[in-house]
Design an enzyme around this catalytic site. Sequence first.
Site, PDB file in Angstrom:
ATOM      1  N   ASN A   1      48.851  39.098  46.660  1.00 31.94           N
ATOM      2  CA  ASN A   1      49.576  39.772  45.783  1.00 31.94           C
ATOM      3  C   ASN A   1      50.658  40.628  46.882  1.00 31.94           C
ATOM      4  O   ASN A   1      50.105  41.843  46.879  1.00 31.94           O
ATOM      5  CB  ASN A   1      49.116  40.549  44.832  1.00 31.94           C
ATOM      6  CG  ASN A   1      49.878  40.813  43.158  1.00 31.94           C
ATOM      7  OD1 ASN A   1      50.917  40.579  42.931  1.00 31.94           O
ATOM      8  ND2 ASN A   1      48.941  42.310  42.605  1.00 31.94           N
TER       9      ASN A   1
ATOM     10  N   HIS B   1      38.958  42.079  30.923  1.00 28.04           N
ATOM     11  CA  HIS B   1      39.520  43.729  31.065  1.00 28.04           C
ATOM     12  C   HIS B   1      39.952  44.439  29.532  1.00 28.04           C
ATOM     13  O   HIS B   1      40.494  43.070  29.233  1.00 28.04           O
ATOM     14  CB  HIS B   1      40.290  43.828  31.621  1.00 28.04           C
ATOM     15  CG  HIS B   1      40.569  43.169  33.098  1.00 28.04           C
ATOM     16  ND1 HIS B   1      41.653  43.402  34.170  1.00 28.04           N
ATOM     17  CD2 HIS B   1      39.631  42.922  33.759  1.00 28.04           C
ATOM     18  CE1 HIS B   1      41.515  43.306  35.250  1.00 28.04           C
ATOM     19  NE2 HIS B   1      40.135  42.327  34.855  1.00 28.04           N
TER      20      HIS B   1
ATOM     21  N   ARG C   1      34.653  45.106  31.600  1.00 27.42           N
ATOM     22  CA  ARG C   1      35.637  46.142  31.835  1.00 27.42           C
ATOM     23  C   ARG C   1      36.354  47.081  31.091  1.00 27.42           C
ATOM     24  O   ARG C   1      37.300  46.332  30.193  1.00 27.42           O
ATOM     25  CB  ARG C   1      36.055  45.338  33.096  1.00 27.42           C
ATOM     26  CG  ARG C   1      36.373  46.708  34.187  1.00 27.42           C
ATOM     27  CD  ARG C   1      38.070  45.833  34.713  1.00 27.42           C
ATOM     28  NE  ARG C   1      38.931  46.512  34.643  1.00 27.42           N
ATOM     29  CZ  ARG C   1      39.852  46.390  35.477  1.00 27.42           C
ATOM     30  NH1 ARG C   1      39.641  45.715  36.358  1.00 27.42           N
ATOM     31  NH2 ARG C   1      40.662  46.613  34.950  1.00 27.42           N
TER      32      ARG C   1
ATOM     33  N   TYR D   1      47.071  52.238  36.185  1.00 30.12           N
ATOM     34  CA  TYR D   1      46.960  51.477  36.599  1.00 30.12           C
ATOM     35  C   TYR D   1      46.219  50.976  35.822  1.00 30.12           C
ATOM     36  O   TYR D   1      45.086  51.291  35.259  1.00 30.12           O
ATOM     37  CB  TYR D   1      46.920  51.198  38.239  1.00 30.12           C
ATOM     38  CG  TYR D   1      46.263  50.234  38.662  1.00 30.12           C
ATOM     39  CD1 TYR D   1      47.793  49.237  39.204  1.00 30.12           C
ATOM     40  CD2 TYR D   1      44.971  49.031  38.513  1.00 30.12           C
ATOM     41  CE1 TYR D   1      47.776  47.325  38.724  1.00 30.12           C
ATOM     42  CE2 TYR D   1      45.532  47.718  39.532  1.00 30.12           C
ATOM     43  CZ  TYR D   1      46.763  47.397  39.191  1.00 30.12           C
ATOM     44  OH  TYR D   1      46.361  46.018  39.393  1.00 30.12           O
TER      45      TYR D   1
ATOM     46  N   ASP E   1      35.992  50.190  36.899  1.00 31.07           N
ATOM     47  CA  ASP E   1      36.855  50.097  37.839  1.00 31.07           C
ATOM     48  C   ASP E   1      37.580  50.732  38.179  1.00 31.07           C
ATOM     49  O   ASP E   1      38.245  51.865  37.896  1.00 31.07           O
ATOM     50  CB  ASP E   1      37.632  49.022  37.863  1.00 31.07           C
ATOM     51  CG  ASP E   1      38.575  47.723  38.872  1.00 31.07           C
ATOM     52  OD1 ASP E   1      38.380  49.116  40.611  1.00 31.07           O
ATOM     53  OD2 ASP E   1      39.062  47.318  39.119  1.00 31.07           O
TER      54      ASP E   1
ATOM     55  N   HIS F   1      38.997  51.927  41.166  1.00 30.42           N
ATOM     56  CA  HIS F   1      40.549  51.120  42.013  1.00 30.42           C
ATOM     57  C   HIS F   1      40.285  52.365  43.244  1.00 30.42           C
ATOM     58  O   HIS F   1      41.519  52.657  43.802  1.00 30.42           O
ATOM     59  CB  HIS F   1      41.676  50.713  41.668  1.00 30.42           C
ATOM     60  CG  HIS F   1      41.849  50.575  40.299  1.00 30.42           C
ATOM     61  ND1 HIS F   1      41.249  48.637  40.671  1.00 30.42           N
ATOM     62  CD2 HIS F   1      41.790  50.538  38.117  1.00 30.42           C
ATOM     63  CE1 HIS F   1      41.831  48.046  38.995  1.00 30.42           C
ATOM     64  NE2 HIS F   1      41.687  49.113  38.481  1.00 30.42           N
TER      65      HIS F   1
ATOM     66  N   GLU G   1      32.071  49.811  39.649  1.00 30.02           N
ATOM     67  CA  GLU G   1      33.924  49.351  40.879  1.00 30.02           C
ATOM     68  C   GLU G   1      34.424  49.641  41.797  1.00 30.02           C
ATOM     69  O   GLU G   1      35.865  50.895  41.151  1.00 30.02           O
ATOM     70  CB  GLU G   1      34.566  47.574  39.790  1.00 30.02           C
ATOM     71  CG  GLU G   1      35.203  46.569  41.350  1.00 30.02           C
ATOM     72  CD  GLU G   1      36.170  45.962  40.323  1.00 30.02           C
ATOM     73  OE1 GLU G   1      35.529  45.551  39.120  1.00 30.02           O
ATOM     74  OE2 GLU G   1      37.126  45.508  41.086  1.00 30.02           O
TER      75      GLU G   1
ATOM     76  N   GLU H   1      37.207  42.929  46.722  1.00 26.83           N
ATOM     77  CA  GLU H   1      38.726  42.592  46.723  1.00 26.83           C
ATOM     78  C   GLU H   1      38.919  42.621  47.795  1.00 26.83           C
ATOM     79  O   GLU H   1      40.392  41.916  47.340  1.00 26.83           O
ATOM     80  CB  GLU H   1      38.398  42.584  44.620  1.00 26.83           C
ATOM     81  CG  GLU H   1      39.046  44.036  44.911  1.00 26.83           C
ATOM     82  CD  GLU H   1      39.984  44.888  43.369  1.00 26.83           C
ATOM     83  OE1 GLU H   1      39.331  44.712  42.438  1.00 26.83           O
ATOM     84  OE2 GLU H   1      41.053  45.091  43.635  1.00 26.83           O
TER      85      GLU H   1
ATOM     86  N   ARG I   1      32.353  41.346  46.062  1.00 27.14           N
ATOM     87  CA  ARG I   1      33.416  41.258  45.024  1.00 27.14           C
ATOM     88  C   ARG I   1      34.800  40.175  45.700  1.00 27.14           C
ATOM     89  O   ARG I   1      35.994  40.077  45.404  1.00 27.14           O
ATOM     90  CB  ARG I   1      33.906  41.633  43.919  1.00 27.14           C
ATOM     91  CG  ARG I   1      33.052  42.295  43.982  1.00 27.14           C
ATOM     92  CD  ARG I   1      33.646  43.638  42.492  1.00 27.14           C
ATOM     93  NE  ARG I   1      34.800  42.731  41.310  1.00 27.14           N
ATOM     94  CZ  ARG I   1      35.671  42.753  41.844  1.00 27.14           C
ATOM     95  NH1 ARG I   1      36.820  43.383  42.200  1.00 27.14           N
ATOM     96  NH2 ARG I   1      36.287  41.792  40.815  1.00 27.14           N
TER      97      ARG I   1
ATOM     98  N   HIS J   1      36.155  38.562  42.423  1.00 24.21           N
ATOM     99  CA  HIS J   1      37.895  39.153  41.888  1.00 24.21           C
ATOM    100  C   HIS J   1      38.540  38.096  41.194  1.00 24.21           C
ATOM    101  O   HIS J   1      38.955  36.819  41.718  1.00 24.21           O
ATOM    102  CB  HIS J   1      38.660  39.096  43.625  1.00 24.21           C
ATOM    103  CG  HIS J   1      40.120  40.193  42.963  1.00 24.21           C
ATOM    104  ND1 HIS J   1      40.564  40.096  43.550  1.00 24.21           N
ATOM    105  CD2 HIS J   1      40.105  40.803  42.360  1.00 24.21           C
ATOM    106  CE1 HIS J   1      41.962  40.954  43.221  1.00 24.21           C
ATOM    107  NE2 HIS J   1      41.493  41.646  42.139  1.00 24.21           N
TER     108      HIS J   1
ATOM    109  N   ASP K   1      46.492  37.861  39.234  1.00 23.03           N
ATOM    110  CA  ASP K   1      47.698  37.685  40.945  1.00 23.03           C
ATOM    111  C   ASP K   1      46.858  36.831  41.997  1.00 23.03           C
ATOM    112  O   ASP K   1      47.117  36.318  43.148  1.00 23.03           O
ATOM    113  CB  ASP K   1      48.131  38.847  41.183  1.00 23.03           C
ATOM    114  CG  ASP K   1      46.575  39.658  41.446  1.00 23.03           C
ATOM    115  OD1 ASP K   1      46.432  40.206  40.640  1.00 23.03           O
ATOM    116  OD2 ASP K   1      45.843  39.642  42.463  1.00 23.03           O
TER     117      ASP K   1
ATOM    118  N   GLU L   1      35.379  37.359  37.635  1.00 18.77           N
ATOM    119  CA  GLU L   1      35.794  38.336  36.677  1.00 18.77           C
ATOM    120  C   GLU L   1      36.823  36.808  35.887  1.00 18.77           C
ATOM    121  O   GLU L   1      37.509  36.026  37.087  1.00 18.77           O
ATOM    122  CB  GLU L   1      36.884  39.421  37.889  1.00 18.77           C
ATOM    123  CG  GLU L   1      37.696  39.582  36.707  1.00 18.77           C
ATOM    124  CD  GLU L   1      38.449  40.923  37.928  1.00 18.77           C
ATOM    125  OE1 GLU L   1      39.311  41.758  37.821  1.00 18.77           O
ATOM    126  OE2 GLU L   1      38.224  40.693  39.048  1.00 18.77           O
TER     127      GLU L   1
ATOM    128  N   TRP M   1      44.579  54.239  47.063  1.00 22.49           N
ATOM    129  CA  TRP M   1      44.631  53.125  45.719  1.00 22.49           C
ATOM    130  C   TRP M   1      43.362  52.820  45.475  1.00 22.49           C
ATOM    131  O   TRP M   1      42.497  52.023  45.465  1.00 22.49           O
ATOM    132  CB  TRP M   1      45.343  52.119  46.554  1.00 22.49           C
ATOM    133  CG  TRP M   1      46.364  50.547  45.918  1.00 22.49           C
ATOM    134  CD1 TRP M   1      47.106  50.439  46.385  1.00 22.49           C
ATOM    135  CD2 TRP M   1      45.837  50.113  44.609  1.00 22.49           C
ATOM    136  NE1 TRP M   1      47.732  49.606  45.401  1.00 22.49           N
ATOM    137  CE2 TRP M   1      47.278  49.966  44.355  1.00 22.49           C
ATOM    138  CE3 TRP M   1      45.259  49.949  43.718  1.00 22.49           C
ATOM    139  CZ2 TRP M   1      47.346  49.062  43.357  1.00 22.49           C
ATOM    140  CZ3 TRP M   1      45.854  49.802  42.653  1.00 22.49           C
ATOM    141  CH2 TRP M   1      47.111  49.691  42.660  1.00 22.49           C
TER     142      TRP M   1
END
Length: 405
Positions: free
Chosen positions: A39, A124, A149, A161, A213, A215, A239, A265, A286, A315, A319, A342, A405
């Site tokens: 991605n 999600h 999730r 996000y 999650d 992130h 996560e 991920e 993951r 994951h 994407d 997922e 991130w």
Amino acid sequence: MIDHIAGAEVVVCSPTRNYVTLKITTADGVVGYGDATLNGRELAVASYLRDHVAPLLIGRDASRIEDTWQLLYRGAYWRRGPVTMAAIGAVDVALWDIKGKTLGQPVYQLLGGAVRDRVLTYTHAMGWELPALLDAVDALRERGFRAVRAQSGIPGLDTVYGVHRDCSGYEPAARSTAAPEEVWDSSAYLRHVPGLLAEVRRHVGEGLELLHDTHHRLTPQQAARFAAAVEAVDLFWLEDVTPAENQDALRLVRGHSTTPLAIGEVFNSIWDCHRLIEHQLIDFVRAAVSHAGGISHMRKIHALADVHQVRGAPHGPSDVSPITLGASLHVGLATPNFAIQEYMGYDPLVGDVFPGAWSFDDGYLHPGDAPGIGVALNEELAAKYPYEPAYLPVARQRDGSITDW
Ligand code: CS2
Ligand code: MG
């Protein structure tokens, strides 16, 4: 008899979002597909494959999957990294696809056969405010999902996000030539989300697995505090609670909570996670089939994880292409310590470009019984949707500095 490789082409297309697909053809016309999508850095992998890998593949025995993996990994001198490993992963999956098609068997049969009847999946639920989130969770439950999730907005922030104010689904990377920017505030997140997750648990009762999650955005201390604060929510997992590079951070988290932890991920090899697994600092690994060197390498990661009672949970965002989802489901059906897959879902157009044999029913996925991976590429349709630049957002703290991130 599996013939030698006669062609290796890279197709980059953008049916709603960008996908990079490797198509390997044997001299007797068997075609295998692999997903090489990374991605926001798609063209780097496309070039790696076209310019540096495809020429090495021509003339090689397509049946020698592990030997080809070793050639591309050890032979390059430059090891690991997302671009290299996504390229190797695409070759590996395409060769497993060819082997399955030549032998007339779905890949899971070649991995030892099914150890389960179907693969549990999660998707999600997003809602800016609690009522919208609860509606989203209920709607997914109605569709049969047994694990969800849950992500929400955060008071005081304009954007978060993966969560849209209008409750629409999210696209991990926006089409644009520059990364969009968001403001992030961990303190606001820590104040709001534990209470919100407690409300979600109260709403759903005991019969639904809940995941969340973070992130990679919290510091070790914040992560420990958060994991302890959500203990009573009884999450299936928390996560990416800290950035994946600072792995000792998880000792602090472990020391304060028994909330199950999932990371991986952004991992692309066993060397990114072997210490986390050996020290049992995570409960779920993951890594994605496409980003971690393909089926062959995922088998090694899961085998190591099995020794330490860590489970696989790849994951599966929109994407990575449906080819990766298909490959992951073959691994899932044949791997004892595979926990959950997922499944973010795809736009119907993506399903037309990548027609697949996998199916969803009653909260579970199955790869199907088509020979090989069971996911193809409709090249004519793909050609109508050329690459468009798209980037993940960048998050800045309130003072303007870039955050994790
Ligand atoms: C997310 C992804 O699926 C997930 O768990 O973390 O949306 C992730 O941010 C994207 O795949 C990044 O490309
Ligand atoms: Mg994630």
